[in-house]
Scaffold this motif. Structure first.
Motif, PDB file in Angstrom:
ATOM      1  N   LEU A 375       0.832  -1.205   0.000  1.00  0.00           N
ATOM      2  CA  LEU A 375       0.000   0.000   0.000  1.00  0.00           C
ATOM      3  C   LEU A 375       0.873   1.264   0.000  1.00  0.00           C
ATOM      4  O   LEU A 375       2.063   1.214   0.341  1.00  0.00           O
ATOM      5  N   THR A 376       0.250   2.392  -0.344  1.00  0.00           N
ATOM      6  CA  THR A 376       0.979   3.655  -0.404  1.00  0.00           C
ATOM      7  C   THR A 376       1.661   3.992   0.917  1.00  0.00           C
ATOM      8  O   THR A 376       2.814   4.421   0.941  1.00  0.00           O
ATOM      9  N   GLY A 377       0.950   3.781   2.027  1.00  0.00           N
ATOM     10  CA  GLY A 377       1.515   4.080   3.343  1.00  0.00           C
ATOM     11  C   GLY A 377       2.786   3.278   3.602  1.00  0.00           C
ATOM     12  O   GLY A 377       3.758   3.785   4.160  1.00  0.00           O
ATOM     13  N   GLU A 378       2.780   2.032   3.164  1.00  0.00           N
ATOM     14  CA  GLU A 378       3.954   1.167   3.361  1.00  0.00           C
ATOM     15  C   GLU A 378       5.124   1.642   2.501  1.00  0.00           C
ATOM     16  O   GLU A 378       6.272   1.681   2.939  1.00  0.00           O
ATOM     17  N   LEU A 379       4.806   2.017   1.281  1.00  0.00           N
ATOM     18  CA  LEU A 379       5.844   2.515   0.376  1.00  0.00           C
ATOM     19  C   LEU A 379       6.451   3.804   0.925  1.00  0.00           C
ATOM     20  O   LEU A 379       7.670   4.001   0.923  1.00  0.00           O
ATOM     21  N   LYS A 380       5.576   4.677   1.431  1.00  0.00           N
ATOM     22  CA  LYS A 380       6.068   5.948   1.977  1.00  0.00           C
ATOM     23  C   LYS A 380       6.954   5.711   3.190  1.00  0.00           C
ATOM     24  O   LYS A 380       7.941   6.414   3.393  1.00  0.00           O
ATOM     25  N   LYS A 381       6.599   4.718   3.986  1.00  0.00           N
ATOM     26  CA  LYS A 381       7.426   4.414   5.164  1.00  0.00           C
ATOM     27  C   LYS A 381       8.840   3.982   4.730  1.00  0.00           C
ATOM     28  O   LYS A 381       9.838   4.392   5.327  1.00  0.00           O
ATOM     29  N   ILE A 382       8.902   3.199   3.679  1.00  0.00           N
ATOM     30  CA  ILE A 382      10.218   2.772   3.180  1.00  0.00           C
ATOM     31  C   ILE A 382      11.032   3.998   2.737  1.00  0.00           C
ATOM     32  O   ILE A 382      12.222   4.113   3.026  1.00  0.00           O
ATOM     33  N   LEU A 383      10.355   4.931   2.066  1.00  0.00           N
ATOM     34  CA  LEU A 383      11.067   6.133   1.632  1.00  0.00           C
ATOM     35  C   LEU A 383      11.548   6.940   2.839  1.00  0.00           C
ATOM     36  O   LEU A 383      12.704   7.387   2.870  1.00  0.00           O
ATOM     37  N   VAL A 384      10.683   7.122   3.831  1.00  0.00           N
ATOM     38  CA  VAL A 384      11.076   7.857   5.042  1.00  0.00           C
ATOM     39  C   VAL A 384      12.311   7.205   5.656  1.00  0.00           C
ATOM     40  O   VAL A 384      13.301   7.869   5.966  1.00  0.00           O
ATOM     41  N   ASP A 385      12.277   5.883   5.783  1.00  0.00           N
ATOM     42  CA  ASP A 385      13.405   5.163   6.396  1.00  0.00           C
ATOM     43  C   ASP A 385      14.673   5.239   5.545  1.00  0.00           C
ATOM     44  O   ASP A 385      15.777   5.084   6.059  1.00  0.00           O
ATOM     45  N   THR A 386      14.511   5.463   4.263  1.00  0.00           N
ATOM     46  CA  THR A 386      15.682   5.578   3.382  1.00  0.00           C
ATOM     47  C   THR A 386      16.281   6.985   3.445  1.00  0.00           C
ATOM     48  O   THR A 386      17.499   7.158   3.489  1.00  0.00           O
ATOM     49  N   ILE A 387      15.398   7.999   3.443  1.00  0.00           N
ATOM     50  CA  ILE A 387      15.869   9.389   3.337  1.00  0.00           C
ATOM     51  C   ILE A 387      16.379   9.929   4.679  1.00  0.00           C
ATOM     52  O   ILE A 387      17.370  10.656   4.722  1.00  0.00           O
ATOM     53  N   GLN A 388      15.703   9.586   5.766  1.00  0.00           N
ATOM     54  CA  GLN A 388      16.118  10.141   7.073  1.00  0.00           C
ATOM     55  C   GLN A 388      17.608   9.939   7.358  1.00  0.00           C
ATOM     56  O   GLN A 388      18.306  10.905   7.668  1.00  0.00           O
ATOM     57  N   PRO A 389      18.143   8.710   7.227  1.00  0.00           N
ATOM     58  CA  PRO A 389      19.581   8.551   7.514  1.00  0.00           C
ATOM     59  C   PRO A 389      20.477   9.273   6.505  1.00  0.00           C
ATOM     60  O   PRO A 389      21.557   9.749   6.880  1.00  0.00           O
ATOM     61  N   ILE A 390      20.037   9.398   5.265  1.00  0.00           N
ATOM     62  CA  ILE A 390      20.858  10.101   4.258  1.00  0.00           C
ATOM     63  C   ILE A 390      21.007  11.569   4.663  1.00  0.00           C
ATOM     64  O   ILE A 390      22.103  12.134   4.673  1.00  0.00           O
ATOM     65  N   ILE A 391      19.887  12.196   5.035  1.00  0.00           N
ATOM     66  CA  ILE A 391      19.922  13.601   5.426  1.00  0.00           C
ATOM     67  C   ILE A 391      20.682  13.778   6.748  1.00  0.00           C
ATOM     68  O   ILE A 391      21.509  14.686   6.886  1.00  0.00           O
TER      69      ILE A 391
END
Ligand code: TRP
Length: 419
Positions: A375-391
């Motif tokens: 689902l979209t919410g799950e996909l967005k969570k993956i993105l959040v978890d990917t971007i937070q450590p990069i930033i």
């Protein structure tokens, strides 16, 4: 079809329309607008990049080229090249020929420092420049066009100059090697370099007002600073503009990773180069980083919700992605399970293509999301978890930078290469 809008006989080209552009406008087809100041597309998937390659007369980065790069560097290719984020090139095969012959080249890229609010998309040329620098072990020069932003924006010279230093920190935080990189503010360096200034004059003498009008759309009421600026962005393409790095050699070509919107500058440069006995620069063009609201909308430094900024907190990143990232999912869970999501327009998925290096995981996500299993919410969570450590990692690196290090990067000096 040549790769330039200039008429090499020295006659004014008059305007920048290629034959394809004229054909398209006669047929009344919708044209994407792509130039250094304006990018506009009418389609939800954004600009039609295949058409742009034809219009600009560049070449597609195809599997053959990617395989050849891998063979030369004996390393897997960067995911942004493999996934078509860098999608177009000029003369990359020539650069590889040189490498195979043991001959040098250097990297050149830049940024116009108009704001200290840099976002993720601004990092792309520097991420790939760092990767190319490591892979090929070559020098990199990075131009901060504070002069350009002074001319184009409502900013004071002191402000744009200060922004050069602030932006340099974000660029250095991408991991560029201090022994292989020269970052310069135009306001500082041009005033101190006879050689750079001499190259500006050589270039300026080859380009007429009519030609820059055609290429860049300048008009009679643009200030004369704008009209001569293209020579300033062209000069770093030539190795002898940096005598502290290259001595007086003029035979070392530049490879420029940049957004495709910067190509007009380098079409002009490639036309001028042989006329002044210099090497034409080679290019690697990237597509545009989409705004959170979708590929059709424009990212803007003044709208904090249009992108993820390098200064965002983990919480801001999460909220922005959840609230503002345009979704290619269906409107109800039932529909989504039945029909699946559209990855081509889904911004969470698109951002993962830029920032998730793991191919297998990304492909798994694509399958699950387009089948409706994810689902979209799950996909967005993956993105959040990917971007937070990069930033977070970027911010740590940036704060750890001391003033001396920044000044060293920005001091004209020999690098670790001997030419
Ligand atoms: N004009 C570019 C900008 O506004 C900055 C720039 C200067 C640049 N030289 C470059 C970008 C070389 C890419 C490659 O952002």
């Amino acid at each position: 079809m040549g790769d330039t809008n200039l008429d090499s006989t020295g006659e004014p080209a008059g305007n920048a329309l290629t034959d394809q552009m004229k054909d398209a406008s006669i047929k009344g087809e919708e044209e994407d607008i792509v130039n250094p100041w304006n990018v506009q597309s009418t389609s939800a998937t954004g600009v039609d990049y295949d058409k742009l390659i034809k219009r600009f007369g560049s070449s597609k980065i195809d599997d053959l080229l990617l395989q050849r790069i891998e063979k030369v560097i004996r390393k897997p290719i960067h995911h942004m090249l493999k996934r078509g984020i860098f999608f177009s090139h000029r003369d990359m095969h020539h650069i590889l020929d040189l490498v195979e012959q043991g001959k040098p080249f250097f990297l050149y890229t830049g940024r116009g420092p108009s704001s200290d609010a840099m976002h993720l998309g601004h990092l792309l040329p520097f991420i790939i420049t760092k990767w190319l620098q490591d892979a090929f072990d070559v020098p990199a020069v990075i131009q901060l066009t504070d002069d350009e932003k002074f001319l184009w924006k409502d900013l004071k010279l002191e402000q744009v100059h200060q922004l050069s230093y602030e932006n340099a920190k974000d660029i250095i935080a991408c991991g560029l090697d201090i022994n292989k990189t020269f970052i310069f503010s135009n306001l500082d360096y041009i005033g101190s370099s006879r050689e750079f200034y001499a190259n500006m004059k050589r270039i300026e003498k080859c380009v007429t007002f009519n030609q820059v009008k055609g290429i860049f759309g300048f008009g009679d009421s643009d200030c004369i600073g704008k009209i001569s600026f293209p020579a300033i962005q062209a000069a770093p393409c030539f190795s002898n503009s940096f005598p502290h790095i290259f001595g007086s050699r003029t035979d070392i070509p530049a490879l420029i990773p940049c957004g495709i919107d910067q190509d007009p500058y380098f079409r002009m440069t490639r036309d001028v180069a042989p006329r002044i006995n210099y090497q034409k620069p080679a290019l690697l063009h990237s597509i545009f980083f989409p705004a959170l609201q979708g590929a059709q909308t424009k990212m803007s430094s003044s709208d904090p919700n249009s992108s993820i900024f390098l200064t965002d907190t983990p919480k801001q990143i999460k909220t922005k992605i959840n609230k503002h990232a345009f979704s290619g999912g269906q409107s109800t869970v039932e529909e989504h399970r039945a029909l699946g999501g559209n990855c081509d327009i889904d911004i969470a998925y698109q951002y993962l293509r830029y920032f998730m290096a793991d191919d297998l995981r990304l492909e798994e996500i694509r399958k699950q999301y387009s089948s409706g299993e994810m689902l979209t919410g799950e996909l967005k969570k993956i993105l959040v978890d990917t971007i937070q450590p990069i930033i977070a990692n970027h911010q740590t690196k940036r704060t750890q930078l001391d003033k001396e290090t920044v000044m060293s990067f920005m001091t004209p000096r020999p690098l670790k290469f001997r030419f």
